[in-house]
Motif scaffolding. Structure first.
Motif, PDB file in Angstrom:
ATOM      1  N   ASP A  73      17.700 -26.032  14.244  1.00 31.27           N
ATOM      2  CA  ASP A  73      18.532 -27.149  14.951  1.00 31.27           C
ATOM      3  C   ASP A  73      17.741 -27.743  15.882  1.00 31.27           C
ATOM      4  O   ASP A  73      17.360 -27.189  16.775  1.00 31.27           O
ATOM      5  CB  ASP A  73      19.861 -26.840  15.139  1.00 31.27           C
ATOM      6  CG  ASP A  73      20.916 -27.721  15.337  1.00 31.27           C
ATOM      7  OD1 ASP A  73      21.936 -27.968  14.387  1.00 31.27           O
ATOM      8  OD2 ASP A  73      20.795 -28.507  16.564  1.00 31.27           O
ATOM      9  N   ILE A 101      19.164 -20.332  10.801  1.00 36.97           N
ATOM     10  CA  ILE A 101      20.050 -21.524  10.730  1.00 36.97           C
ATOM     11  C   ILE A 101      19.838 -22.383  12.176  1.00 36.97           C
ATOM     12  O   ILE A 101      19.713 -23.359  12.346  1.00 36.97           O
ATOM     13  CB  ILE A 101      21.411 -21.185  10.402  1.00 36.97           C
ATOM     14  CG1 ILE A 101      21.515 -20.658   9.021  1.00 36.97           C
ATOM     15  CG2 ILE A 101      22.195 -22.452  10.767  1.00 36.97           C
ATOM     16  CD1 ILE A 101      22.778 -20.275   8.519  1.00 36.97           C
ATOM     17  N   GLU A 160      25.702 -23.139   5.664  1.00 36.24           N
ATOM     18  CA  GLU A 160      24.588 -22.733   5.092  1.00 36.24           C
ATOM     19  C   GLU A 160      24.517 -21.151   5.250  1.00 36.24           C
ATOM     20  O   GLU A 160      23.424 -20.621   4.422  1.00 36.24           O
ATOM     21  CB  GLU A 160      23.465 -23.029   6.050  1.00 36.24           C
ATOM     22  CG  GLU A 160      23.490 -24.627   6.076  1.00 36.24           C
ATOM     23  CD  GLU A 160      22.302 -25.451   7.229  1.00 36.24           C
ATOM     24  OE1 GLU A 160      21.285 -24.552   7.464  1.00 36.24           O
ATOM     25  OE2 GLU A 160      22.489 -26.461   7.686  1.00 36.24           O
ATOM     26  N   GLY A 161      25.419 -20.608   6.041  1.00 34.97           N
ATOM     27  CA  GLY A 161      25.409 -19.165   5.723  1.00 34.97           C
ATOM     28  C   GLY A 161      26.602 -18.650   5.233  1.00 34.97           C
ATOM     29  O   GLY A 161      26.919 -18.646   3.850  1.00 34.97           O
ATOM     30  N   ARG A 203      27.344 -25.689  10.686  1.00 37.52           N
ATOM     31  CA  ARG A 203      26.081 -25.343   9.736  1.00 37.52           C
ATOM     32  C   ARG A 203      26.141 -23.769   9.414  1.00 37.52           C
ATOM     33  O   ARG A 203      25.753 -23.476   8.405  1.00 37.52           O
ATOM     34  CB  ARG A 203      25.119 -25.650  10.846  1.00 37.52           C
ATOM     35  CG  ARG A 203      24.597 -26.996  10.708  1.00 37.52           C
ATOM     36  CD  ARG A 203      23.368 -27.393  11.282  1.00 37.52           C
ATOM     37  NE  ARG A 203      22.330 -26.570  10.604  1.00 37.52           N
ATOM     38  CZ  ARG A 203      20.903 -26.528  10.882  1.00 37.52           C
ATOM     39  NH1 ARG A 203      20.398 -26.995  11.960  1.00 37.52           N
ATOM     40  NH2 ARG A 203      20.206 -25.915   9.935  1.00 37.52           N
ATOM     41  N   LEU A 204      26.608 -22.956  10.463  1.00 37.36           N
ATOM     42  CA  LEU A 204      26.701 -21.723   9.977  1.00 37.36           C
ATOM     43  C   LEU A 204      27.433 -21.293   8.964  1.00 37.36           C
ATOM     44  O   LEU A 204      27.144 -20.266   8.148  1.00 37.36           O
ATOM     45  CB  LEU A 204      26.895 -20.796  11.326  1.00 37.36           C
ATOM     46  CG  LEU A 204      25.896 -20.473  12.407  1.00 37.36           C
ATOM     47  CD1 LEU A 204      26.546 -20.200  13.725  1.00 37.36           C
ATOM     48  CD2 LEU A 204      24.625 -19.586  12.063  1.00 37.36           C
TER      49      LEU A 204
END
Length: 662
Positions: free
Chosen positions: A548, A544, A595-596, A591-592
């Motif tokens: 970036d 991830i 997306e995670g 995002r973490l």
């Protein structure tokens, strides 16, 4: 929609012919890869006999048995056979061989743009001459010759000359400090050191003559074979070589009385010693055999990568990394190999892609980090260069996230697959990887290598599918080490791989085996992240954050502290032109999370100057974790084994804030 898988388009793969031969010879039905792989691990004697015989291993005495002994690690391969690794190289250019003697065997590039070719005939001539020189220096069967050398033709010649005598080879690149190289090479008590006087890196020349003398003294060698660089030699302006050591300039070594006959050694005779990264403790010297390496590398090149005499391999590497040995072994498949000694992005970020184009490379090997560099710097190699000869890109050294598959399709070529491979210095070959019979799935490894009984196991030793488990090899392979150097009772070897699951090899990687037979590598199991009992690999976070555009590099650590406290810091290096301020860090946290998962969000994010790596480009997660747990930096890492020791101070500083460092 962007595809998530693709076929590797090879019209007539060598694997198809091999499988047909095996079906006829052994009366087996081998219609697809699962059947072929199952046969290769359930009947290893048949599979490896087919590799040996179908690819016509040159030997002076045949094997009496393919596999004897057991359980692991008590096994032997190809007992009774007598051979030499070097004979596998030059059999290709005989009167009836598939390569022309005047065709290029090695094409070399220096950082300054210098290009040179070494034909098969010239390579054989040089190997025989240098072998004669080494013989005159007292080197014989079982003796050790070591190198302090760049990724250049002289290094390959010196290795082949050593092996042709039945002597044992080991090498470090000259970017390692003398004491760090000595921590490896001096263990072997070598007779001769073959060394570069200097090396170039990012436009600068580094004089290594003092380091050569320090290393030679530490190793106790009787002779130094001098391989000059940048016009530097051991003449008047150089440090004096002690009288007890003989100096042999490379040109003199090339004029030695040619060796007429290679030493025919037993199948399990040591070929080379490869060393662990040495970030902690004394580096382990892993000893591999002539027969084991020949069989494993023939299987890898001919069956997995579909390489042969019509191919050109370029794999960016350094002699500090086992991929140097792989680059050299392309020659036993009759494949032309390209060497490059220099910085990956000098004088421009697209340096390696230009070499791929200029040399009409068919198989290009690199690292996920290099592909990330291409993406972050906006490279368009498929548009700007002629890559029409390229048919596959292979990556190893770290898990390759799915975003790189997409980048290759969009910016290199739609039909060029990205082949992710997982192996190890331990076996100097691959455990997991690719096959012309398997599709390539984004972010995954296509399957276990032929002859490799790779599985994912839970802590109780049960195979698991669609769950994270330990990568385990459940049956022996030919290139597993004979032993560790200096490990007289075998205790270090057993504890390294067999203590967790007696009789089975534990590699130390977390993997998931999917229900379609592919694998996902999550990172080292000894640096596993654990959030409230849920374990996952560091690569899940790297996939991830390293995709970036604001991030150049990252390392995440899971740190167990006293009192049951667990902390997970993430360290980020800004990409050029980007500032990782609070707003940017909040965006990355989101995002973490999205997306995670919430467990992928670190306890804190630190912006640092850089992430320290081993000299082979691997993040030193475990030593950094130990530092944050309170260990003294000098006790858990060798500063000479990492690329920039000054970077470690940023991690020590966090330990001071936590109260674990003084």
């Amino acid at each position: 929609m962007t595809p998530t898988s693709m076929s590797w388009q090879i019209e007539h793969p060598r694997l198809t012919e091999f499988a047909a031969s095996a079906e006829a010879r052994w009366d087996r039905a081998l219609p697809d890869y699962p059947a072929l792989h199952a046969w290769s691990v359930e009947h290893p004697e048949e599979f490896w006999a087919s590799v040996w015989d179908d690819f016509e291993v040159a030997c002076s005495a045949p094997y009496e048995a393919v596999l004897t002994g057991g359980p692991m690690p008590h096994h032997e391969w190809f007992t009774g056979a007598r051979l030499n690794y070097v004979d596998q190289v030059f059999r290709h250019c005989g009167a009836d061989g598939p390569v022309a003697r005047d065709g290029a065997a090695i094409v070399s590039h220096a950082e300054d743009g210098t290009r040179a070719e070494l034909s098969w005939a010239e390579l054989e001539e040089q190997v025989r001459a240098v072998a004669g020189t080494l013989r005159d220096l007292g080197v014989g069967e079982g003796d050790r010759v070591v190198g302090y050398l760049t990724n250049a033709p002289e290094t390959i010649v010196a290795f082949l000359a050593t092996a042709s005598l039945g002597a044992i080879w080991a090498v470090c690149a000259p970017d390692l400090g003398a004491s760090t190289a000595a921590s490896r090479l001096a263990q072997l008590e070598p007779r001769v050191l073959v060394a570069n006087t200097a090396y170039d890196w990012a436009g600068r020349t580094y004089d290594r003559r003092s380091e050569v003398l320090e290393l030679a003294d530490a190793c106790g060698v009787s002779a130094i074979v001098e391989v000059p660089r940048a016009g530097l030699t051991f003449d008047e302006d150089a440090p004096a070589i002690p009288a007890r050591m003989r100096r042999v300039p490379w040109n003199d070594a090339l004029s030695g009385a040619p060796l007429a006959q290679t030493a025919q050694v037993a199948a399990n005779h040591p070929l080379w010693v490869l060393f662990s990264s040495g970030t902690t403790g004394v580096p382990k010297g892993m000893v591999h055999s002539h027969a084991g390496v020949v069989a494993s590398h023939l299987s890898m090149f001919r069956l997995c990568l579909d390489c042969g005499p019509a191919d050109t391999l370029f794999w960016y590497t350094t002699p500090n990394w086992m991929m140097w040995n792989i680059v050299t072994s392309a020659l036993i498949a009759g494949t032309r190999t390209v060497t490059y000694e220099g910085h990956v992005a000098y004088p421009a970020p697209d340096r390696l892609w230009r070499l791929v184009a200029d040399e009409a490379v068919t198989i290009f090997g690199t690292s996920p980090g290099h592909l990330h560099l291409g993406a972050q710097s906006g490279q368009e190699p498929g548009r700007d260069l002629d890559l029409s000869s390229l048919r596959a890109i292979a990556v190893t050294g770290a898990p390759a996230p799915a975003v790189l598959n997409v980048w290759v399709r969009e910016h290199v070529r739609q039909d060029v697959p990205l082949l992710s491979v997982c192996g190890g210095t331990d076996v100097v070959s691959a455990f997991l990887g690719c096959s012309p019979w398997l599709p390539v799935h984004d972010g995954e490894l296509s399957g276990p290598a032929l002859g490799v009984d790779a599985q994912a196991w839970d802590p109780e030793g049960n195979p698991v599918v669609e769950e994270v488990g330990e990568l385990v090899i459940a049956s022996p392979g030919p290139s597993m080490p004979l032993y560790f150097w200096g490990d007289e009772d075998g205790s270090r070897y057993r504890s390294a791989y067999f203590d967790t699951y007696p009789g089975a090899w534990r590699q130390g990687d977390w993997v998931t085996r999917t229900d379609r037979g592919t694998f996902v590598v999550h990172g080292r199991s000894d640096s596993t992240l654990n959030r409230n009992g849920v374990r996952f690999g560091s690569s899940d976070i790297y996939d991830i954050v390293e995709s970036d555009p604001a991030v150049a590099d990252a390392v995440v650590l899971g740190v167990e502290l006293e009192g049951g406290v667990y902390r997970m810091p993430l360290f980020l290096v800004p990409a050029p032109g980007h500032e990782l301020d609070d707003a940017e860090l909040d965006r990355i946290r989101q995002r973490l999370r999205s997306e995670g998962s919430p467990r992928h969000v670190p306890d804190e994010i630190r912006v640092v100057r850089g992430v320290p790596h081993t000299r082979t480009g691997k993040k030193i997660e475990v030593p950094l974790k130990r530092i944050l747990q309170g260990a003294a930096p000098g006790a858990v890492l060798d500063s000479g084994a990492i690329d920039d020791a000054s970077l470690v101070e940023d991690y020590v500083a966090l330990g001071r804030e936590w109260g674990t460092q003084p």
